[in-house]
Design a protein around this motif. Structure first.
Motif, PDB file in Angstrom:
ATOM      1  N   GLN A  35      19.901  47.078  36.228  1.00 19.41           N
ATOM      2  CA  GLN A  35      21.149  46.325  36.237  1.00 19.41           C
ATOM      3  C   GLN A  35      21.899  46.554  37.549  1.00 19.41           C
ATOM      4  OE1 GLN A  35      20.351  48.550  33.787  1.00 19.41           O
ATOM      5  NE2 GLN A  35      19.815  47.188  32.111  1.00 19.41           N
ATOM      6  N   GLY A  36      21.866  47.778  38.053  1.00 12.79           N
ATOM      7  CA  GLY A  36      22.521  48.085  39.323  1.00 12.79           C
ATOM      8  C   GLY A  36      21.871  47.350  40.473  1.00 12.79           C
ATOM      9  N   ALA A  37      20.543  47.269  40.455  1.00 10.24           N
ATOM     10  CA  ALA A  37      19.821  46.548  41.500  1.00 10.24           C
ATOM     11  C   ALA A  37      20.156  45.072  41.437  1.00 10.24           C
ATOM     12  CB  ALA A  37      18.322  46.770  41.356  1.00 10.24           C
ATOM     13  N   SER A  38      20.168  44.514  40.249  1.00 14.71           N
ATOM     14  CA  SER A  38      20.468  43.100  40.082  1.00 14.71           C
ATOM     15  C   SER A  38      21.894  42.796  40.529  1.00 14.71           C
ATOM     16  CB  SER A  38      20.283  42.702  38.621  1.00 14.71           C
ATOM     17  OG  SER A  38      20.613  41.360  38.435  1.00 14.71           O
ATOM     18  N   ALA A  39      22.841  43.643  40.168  1.00 16.06           N
ATOM     19  CA  ALA A  39      24.234  43.439  40.574  1.00 16.06           C
ATOM     20  C   ALA A  39      24.360  43.520  42.090  1.00 16.06           C
ATOM     21  CB  ALA A  39      25.131  44.472  39.901  1.00 16.06           C
ATOM     22  N   ALA A  40      23.652  44.461  42.729  1.00 17.37           N
ATOM     23  CA  ALA A  40      23.702  44.597  44.188  1.00 17.37           C
ATOM     24  C   ALA A  40      23.145  43.353  44.857  1.00 17.37           C
ATOM     25  CB  ALA A  40      22.935  45.838  44.637  1.00 17.37           C
ATOM     26  N   VAL A  41      22.016  42.861  44.352  1.00 20.72           N
ATOM     27  CA  VAL A  41      21.407  41.666  44.930  1.00 20.72           C
ATOM     28  C   VAL A  41      22.336  40.470  44.756  1.00 20.72           C
ATOM     29  CG1 VAL A  41      19.503  40.016  44.708  1.00 20.72           C
ATOM     30  CG2 VAL A  41      19.040  42.465  44.719  1.00 20.72           C
ATOM     31  N   ASN A  42      22.908  40.311  43.567  1.00 24.10           N
ATOM     32  CA  ASN A  42      23.821  39.187  43.326  1.00 24.10           C
ATOM     33  C   ASN A  42      25.048  39.261  44.224  1.00 24.10           C
ATOM     34  OD1 ASN A  42      22.130  38.116  41.392  1.00 24.10           O
ATOM     35  ND2 ASN A  42      23.184  39.092  39.687  1.00 24.10           N
ATOM     36  N   ALA A  43      25.638  40.449  44.325  1.00 22.43           N
ATOM     37  CA  ALA A  43      26.817  40.622  45.186  1.00 22.43           C
ATOM     38  C   ALA A  43      26.457  40.362  46.643  1.00 22.43           C
ATOM     39  CB  ALA A  43      27.386  42.031  45.020  1.00 22.43           C
ATOM     40  N   GLY A  44      25.312  40.881  47.068  1.00 23.72           N
ATOM     41  CA  GLY A  44      24.878  40.687  48.450  1.00 23.72           C
ATOM     42  C   GLY A  44      24.609  39.234  48.764  1.00 23.72           C
ATOM     43  N   GLU A  45      23.952  38.552  47.854  1.00 20.80           N
ATOM     44  CA  GLU A  45      23.637  37.137  48.065  1.00 20.80           C
ATOM     45  C   GLU A  45      24.917  36.305  48.190  1.00 20.80           C
ATOM     46  OE1 GLU A  45      21.602  35.029  44.826  1.00 20.80           O
ATOM     47  OE2 GLU A  45      20.260  34.286  46.382  1.00 20.80           O
ATOM     48  N   ARG A  46      25.874  36.538  47.300  1.00 20.35           N
ATOM     49  CA  ARG A  46      27.155  35.809  47.371  1.00 20.35           C
ATOM     50  C   ARG A  46      27.876  36.112  48.684  1.00 20.35           C
ATOM     51  NH1 ARG A  46      27.489  37.544  42.193  1.00 20.35           N
ATOM     52  NH2 ARG A  46      28.951  39.181  42.755  1.00 20.35           N
ATOM     53  N   PHE A  47      27.919  37.397  49.049  1.00 19.10           N
ATOM     54  CA  PHE A  47      28.617  37.787  50.263  1.00 19.10           C
ATOM     55  C   PHE A  47      27.981  37.134  51.489  1.00 19.10           C
ATOM     56  CE2 PHE A  47      28.900  40.473  54.005  1.00 19.10           C
ATOM     57  CZ  PHE A  47      30.276  40.544  54.167  1.00 19.10           C
ATOM     58  N   VAL A  48      26.664  37.232  51.628  1.00 19.30           N
ATOM     59  CA  VAL A  48      25.970  36.673  52.789  1.00 19.30           C
ATOM     60  C   VAL A  48      26.228  35.174  52.896  1.00 19.30           C
ATOM     61  CG1 VAL A  48      23.669  36.171  53.747  1.00 19.30           C
ATOM     62  CG2 VAL A  48      24.224  38.479  52.953  1.00 19.30           C
ATOM     63  N   GLU A  49      26.105  34.470  51.791  1.00 20.23           N
ATOM     64  CA  GLU A  49      26.325  33.022  51.813  1.00 20.23           C
ATOM     65  C   GLU A  49      27.751  32.687  52.232  1.00 20.23           C
ATOM     66  OE1 GLU A  49      26.193  29.314  48.728  1.00 20.23           O
ATOM     67  OE2 GLU A  49      24.663  30.874  48.546  1.00 20.23           O
ATOM     68  N   GLN A  50      28.729  33.364  51.648  1.00 19.36           N
ATOM     69  CA  GLN A  50      30.133  33.066  51.944  1.00 19.36           C
ATOM     70  C   GLN A  50      30.531  33.504  53.351  1.00 19.36           C
ATOM     71  OE1 GLN A  50      32.314  34.869  48.731  1.00 19.36           O
ATOM     72  NE2 GLN A  50      31.484  33.463  47.222  1.00 19.36           N
ATOM     73  N   TYR A  51      30.082  34.685  53.769  1.00 19.20           N
ATOM     74  CA  TYR A  51      30.473  35.210  55.074  1.00 19.20           C
ATOM     75  C   TYR A  51      29.971  34.313  56.202  1.00 19.20           C
ATOM     76  CZ  TYR A  51      31.090  38.477  58.963  1.00 19.20           C
ATOM     77  OH  TYR A  51      31.462  39.058  60.140  1.00 19.20           O
TER      78      TYR A  51
END
Length: 129
Positions: A13-29
């Motif tokens: 779950q921690g890995a999935s949350a990190a990937v999801n957060a990272g993906e959103r951040f990269v796209e938005q940034y």
């Protein structure tokens, strides 16, 4: 637009949350760099931009406005995300191309943190490679 390389956390779950957060951040940034990337920097953020160190406050006030004019387009080729602690910061490494005078390769590493609904950059290290 980019390829996700995966993520590692202390639990699936921690890995999935990190990937999801990272993906959103990269796209938005990167998609909003010219208009809204400054919202991710706090006064206490640590920024290393091509070997020059800044606080988030210095970076937002003096460097970022000029970069937003110069760097017209980012093409993210890949990124990788790792949870550094359960419910804690996420490490994101990004590589790609940026349009400056020509197309230059870049590498950027972030440590991002969430506080409530706010995502902010603890650390940002950017380098033209």
């Amino acid at each position: 637009m980019y390829q996700q390389q995966g993520g590692v956390g202390s639990t699936p779950q921690g890995a999935s949350a990190a990937v999801n957060a990272g993906e959103r951040f990269v796209e938005q940034y990167y998609s909003g760099f010219a208009k809204s990337s400054g919202k991710y920097y706090q006064a206490t953020s640590k920024v290393m931009w091509n070997g020059n160190a800044f606080t988030g406050e210095q970076f937002k006030a003096t460097i970022l406005p000029e970069l937003q004019r110069q760097l017209s387009h980012f093409e993210v080729m890949g990124f990788d995300c790792h949870a550094l602690a359960p419910n804690g910061p996420t490490l994101i490494t990004v590589s790609g191309l940026v349009k400056m005078e020509g197309r230059e390769r870049f590498s950027q590493t972030f440590v991002i943190e969430r506080s409530g609904s706010l995502t902010y950059i603890q650390s940002d290290c950017f380098r033209i490679v």
